[in-house]
Design a protein around this motif. Structure first.
Motif, mmCIF file in Angstrom:
data_model
loop_
_atom_site.group_PDB
_atom_site.id
_atom_site.type_symbol
_atom_site.label_atom_id
_atom_site.label_comp_id
_atom_site.label_asym_id
_atom_site.label_seq_id
_atom_site.Cartn_x
_atom_site.Cartn_y
_atom_site.Cartn_z
ATOM 1 N N CYS A 1 -25.756 35.552 13.389
ATOM 2 C CA CYS A 1 -26.658 36.229 12.450
ATOM 3 C C CYS A 1 -28.009 35.533 12.345
ATOM 4 C CB CYS A 1 -26.007 36.375 11.074
ATOM 5 S SG CYS A 1 -25.847 34.892 10.118
ATOM 6 N N SER A 2 -28.980 36.302 11.953
ATOM 7 C CA SER A 2 -30.340 35.792 11.798
ATOM 8 C C SER A 2 -30.525 35.236 10.384
ATOM 9 C CB SER A 2 -31.345 36.930 12.016
ATOM 10 O OG SER A 2 -31.228 37.882 10.963
ATOM 11 N N ARG A 3 -31.639 34.584 10.160
ATOM 12 C CA ARG A 3 -31.951 34.056 8.833
ATOM 13 C C ARG A 3 -32.018 35.195 7.807
ATOM 14 N NH1 ARG A 3 -33.997 29.230 7.365
ATOM 15 N NH2 ARG A 3 -35.015 29.089 5.344
ATOM 16 N N ALA A 4 -32.613 36.320 8.203
ATOM 17 C CA ALA A 4 -32.712 37.465 7.294
ATOM 18 C C ALA A 4 -31.325 37.999 6.939
ATOM 19 C CB ALA A 4 -33.559 38.573 7.933
ATOM 20 N N GLU A 5 -30.414 38.048 7.918
ATOM 21 C CA GLU A 5 -29.047 38.499 7.645
ATOM 22 C C GLU A 5 -28.331 37.534 6.697
ATOM 23 O OE1 GLU A 5 -27.369 40.783 11.498
ATOM 24 O OE2 GLU A 5 -28.174 38.777 11.886
ATOM 25 N N ARG A 6 -28.561 36.246 6.865
ATOM 26 C CA ARG A 6 -27.956 35.247 5.976
ATOM 27 C C ARG A 6 -28.430 35.455 4.538
ATOM 28 N NH1 ARG A 6 -25.933 30.551 8.980
ATOM 29 N NH2 ARG A 6 -26.508 30.840 11.150
ATOM 30 N N ARG A 7 -29.707 35.725 4.386
ATOM 31 C CA ARG A 7 -30.264 35.960 3.049
ATOM 32 C C ARG A 7 -29.671 37.226 2.431
ATOM 33 N NH1 ARG A 7 -32.074 31.781 0.725
ATOM 34 N NH2 ARG A 7 -33.604 32.917 -0.453
ATOM 35 N N THR A 8 -29.478 38.255 3.224
ATOM 36 C CA THR A 8 -28.870 39.496 2.725
ATOM 37 C C THR A 8 -27.442 39.233 2.259
ATOM 38 O OG1 THR A 8 -30.247 40.855 4.174
ATOM 39 C CG2 THR A 8 -28.206 41.859 3.358
ATOM 40 N N GLU B 1 -26.231 36.399 1.293
ATOM 41 C CA GLU B 1 -26.328 35.579 0.077
ATOM 42 C C GLU B 1 -26.599 36.455 -1.145
ATOM 43 O OE1 GLU B 1 -28.595 31.577 -1.501
ATOM 44 O OE2 GLU B 1 -29.689 32.930 -0.174
ATOM 45 N N ARG B 2 -27.523 37.397 -1.031
ATOM 46 C CA ARG B 2 -27.833 38.287 -2.158
ATOM 47 C C ARG B 2 -26.608 39.097 -2.586
ATOM 48 N NH1 ARG B 2 -32.804 38.594 0.469
ATOM 49 N NH2 ARG B 2 -32.219 40.429 1.665
#
Length: 132
Positions: free
Chosen positions: A103-110, A112-113
């Protein structure tokens, strides 16, 4: 071949290529990039699961019971002398999300949210604070 989320066999074995391991630490050399990897690359992952856990993938799926009815409310340390806190770690449990190696950093943030929102809805003994 690749999964619908774009995970290839190369991505699954990259961790094993980058980290050759240590004589004292047993490693597998591969990690699933998403839930579909277990089917797409079944011969590899079935063998890894059998080697690591001594059971087959299909046996493990049949034995899994995620029902909240089987949880116990008995304290792990009724005296309160030994256990100060308990931590629960949940990993690879969001359907449709790629796992850490893919996964990408953006996917990790999603992810997490989504998890923070779900955890903040917990109250009573399941409530707590999120520390990023």
């Amino acid at each position: 071949r690749k999964t619908q989320l774009g995970v290839t066999l190369a991505k699954c074995i990259k961790t094993g290529m980058d980290n050759r391991g240590h004589p004292m630490i047993k490693t597998l050399g591969a990690i699933a990039g998403d839930e579909e990897c277990y089917d797409t690359f079944r011969p590899l992952f079935d063998e890894l699961i059998r080697e690591r856990h001594g059971i087959s993938h299909t046996t493990a799926l049949r034995a899994m019971n995620l029902s909240s009815n089987v949880l116990s409310s008995i304290s792990v340390d009724p005296s309160g002398r030994y256990v100060r806190s308990v931590q629960v770690r949940a990993a690879r449990n969001l359907s449709g999300a790629r796992f850490s190696p893919a996964c990408s950093r953006a996917e990790r943030r999603t992810v997490e949210r989504v998890l923070v929102r779900a955890l903040q809805e917990q109250c009573g003994p399941l409530g707590g604070k999120y520390y990023p």
